[in-house]
Each structure stands twice: as structure tokens, then as C-alpha cells.
Scaffold this motif. Structure first.
Motif, PDB file in Angstrom:
ATOM      1  N   LEU A  10      -6.750 -10.478 -20.369  1.00 47.31           N
ATOM      2  CA  LEU A  10      -7.846 -10.801 -19.748  1.00 47.31           C
ATOM      3  C   LEU A  10      -7.725 -12.004 -18.891  1.00 47.31           C
ATOM      4  N   VAL A  11      -7.062 -13.027 -19.330  1.00 47.76           N
ATOM      5  CA  VAL A  11      -6.628 -14.292 -18.441  1.00 47.76           C
ATOM      6  C   VAL A  11      -6.083 -13.680 -17.269  1.00 47.76           C
ATOM      7  N   LEU A  12      -4.954 -13.066 -17.233  1.00 51.21           N
ATOM      8  CA  LEU A  12      -4.306 -12.331 -16.007  1.00 51.21           C
ATOM      9  C   LEU A  12      -5.436 -11.815 -14.972  1.00 51.21           C
ATOM     10  N   THR A 135      -0.284 -20.696 -14.945  1.00 52.84           N
ATOM     11  CA  THR A 135       0.864 -20.851 -15.920  1.00 52.84           C
ATOM     12  C   THR A 135       0.849 -19.782 -16.907  1.00 52.84           C
ATOM     13  N   VAL A 136      -0.136 -19.319 -17.334  1.00 54.76           N
ATOM     14  CA  VAL A 136      -0.230 -18.134 -18.488  1.00 54.76           C
ATOM     15  C   VAL A 136       0.704 -17.019 -17.766  1.00 54.76           C
ATOM     16  N   PHE A 167      -0.853 -21.354 -26.717  1.00 57.86           N
ATOM     17  CA  PHE A 167      -1.565 -22.709 -26.581  1.00 57.86           C
ATOM     18  C   PHE A 167      -2.335 -22.592 -25.063  1.00 57.86           C
ATOM     19  N   ALA A 168      -1.445 -22.118 -24.229  1.00 55.86           N
ATOM     20  CA  ALA A 168      -1.982 -22.008 -22.658  1.00 55.86           C
ATOM     21  C   ALA A 168      -3.169 -21.017 -22.604  1.00 55.86           C
ATOM     22  N   ASP A 174     -10.964 -21.830 -24.046  1.00 53.63           N
ATOM     23  CA  ASP A 174     -11.972 -22.888 -24.581  1.00 53.63           C
ATOM     24  C   ASP A 174     -12.524 -23.475 -23.038  1.00 53.63           C
ATOM     25  N   ALA A 175     -11.647 -23.399 -22.281  1.00 56.78           N
ATOM     26  CA  ALA A 175     -12.294 -23.924 -21.106  1.00 56.78           C
ATOM     27  C   ALA A 175     -13.359 -22.980 -20.346  1.00 56.78           C
TER      28      ALA A 175
END
Length: 208
Positions: A10-12, A135-136, A167-168, A174-175
Motif C-alpha cells: 500500500l505504501v509503495l 525509503t520503504v 518501522f519505516a 502514522d504520518a
């Protein structure tokens, strides 16, 4: 692990895709679902006398005091409206015609100043989020390139990468929740200014 991989995915998915985050228009740094309104104008809700654009409201101590009381971001709509009504109540018709447009002008100027700061903070936050998503991506690629059956130092290195990726990704998530809250702030100020403008409008005397 499956849930962790889904989260990383999802982040990517957000990396390099501002439209997926709700950004509109041609501003890649605007991540909010809410439409970007860089500067508020009184034109759509104010039909009273022309607003002075010369900052003269600052030269009227009572007007400046009112603006200082109602413009801060933390002031609730209802409290500001009551202050406007209390300001207008003792004024005669002539004073209302002269001072209320000044107060609207000052309130608009201060609201725009606060909103501009919020909008720039949101843009900066979005840029940091893109950096974190990158970074992820890099950590994920490094992890994918490692042998999952590795032993010894290679296994320790893989475990370290997994922890860093975890953690990344969590920091990014969270952000994102913080950003959703931040995106509401300019909209709330816009709505509050609308309430203020209507209160000023209601306090104007009828045209002679």
C-alpha cells in the motif's frame, strides 16, 4: 508477515502517484482529498460595502482588537460570532457601515495568513511522506534481493532490514493519519470565515 507485505504494498502504491492520495490540479505537493483553495475571497459570501484593501483595519484599535480576538485558529466559530455581535451591538448605523467592512477585511487577511502557513506545512509534510515512501521502496527491494534461507551474518542482515522496513512503514502509516487531520484544518478555517462573514453581513444596517 502477509499483513506486513500488504502494508508495504500500500505504501509503495502511493509512491509517485499523487492522484491516488487525492492531490488535485497541477500541484504534486497537495496530497489532500479536499480541493486546494490557496487564497480565500469574500466575494462569494459578502455583498456589503467594498472591503478596504489597504490594511486600514490595523489603524482602528477596536477593529484590530476584534480581529485579534476572533482570527486565531483555536477560536470556535460560535465564540467568534458572539464577539462580532458584541462588537456591532453598541455601534450606530454610520459606525457600522465604516467599521464592519474593515473588520471583515482584517479577518480575511488574518485567516488567509494562517491558512497559507497550514497549506505550506501540508505541502512540506507531503514531500517528507514521498521521501519516506522511497525509503520503504529501497528497503523492500534490498530485502527481496536477499536469500530468505540465509544463515549467519546474512540472516542477521536480513533481520535488520526487516526491522527497518517495519518501522519505516509504521512511521509512514502514522504520518498518513496525521495528514488526514491536517488536511481538514484549511477547510475548517474556510468554513469559519464564512460564518464570520455572515455575522458581519447581518450586523450591517439597511441601506438608507
Amino acid at each position: 508477515m502477509r499483513q506486513s507485505l500488504l502494508t508495504v504494498g500500500l505504501v509503495l502504491g502511493l509512491l509517485g502517484a499523487p492522484a491516488a492520495r487525492g492531490a488535485t490540479g497541477n500541484d504534486p505537493d497537495w496530497p489532500c482529498v479536499q480541493r486546494l483553495v490557496p487564497v480565500l475571497s469574500a466575494g462569494s459570501i459578502w455583498s456589503g460595502p467594498a472591503l478596504p484593501a489597504d490594511g486600514s483595519w490595523r489603524q482602528e484599535p477596536k477593529v484590530a482588537a476584534l480581529v485579534s480576538a476572533i482570527a486565531p485558529r483555536a477560536v470556535p466559530d460560535a465564540e467568534g460570532v458572539r464577539a462580532i455581535e458584541g462588537f456591532a451591538a453598541p455601534l450606530d448605523a454610520e459606525a457600522r457601515r465604516r467599521l464592519l467592512p474593515m473588520a471583515v477585511s482584517g479577518t480575511l487577511a488574518e485567516t488567509n495568513r494562517t491558512r497559507s502557513g497550514l497549506i505550506e506545512s501540508i505541502r512540506g509534510f507531503a514531500r517528507r511522506q514521498r521521501g519516506l515512501a522511497e525509503t520503504v521502496r529501497q528497503l523492500s527491494e534490498q530485502l527481496d534481493a536477499m536469500d530468505p534461507e540465509a544463515k549467519g551474518e546474512a540472516a542477521a542482515r536480513r533481520e535488520e532490514l526487516q526491522q527497518r522496513l517495519f518501522f519505516a512503514t509504521k512511521t509512514f502509516q502514522d504520518a498518513e493519519r496525521t495528514m488526514r487531520y491536517m488536511c481538514e484544518a484549511p477547510v475548517r478555517l474556510e468554513a469559519r470565515f464564512g460564518a464570520y462573514a455572515r455575522a458581519f453581513q447581518a450586523a450591517l444596517p439597511e441601506a438608507p
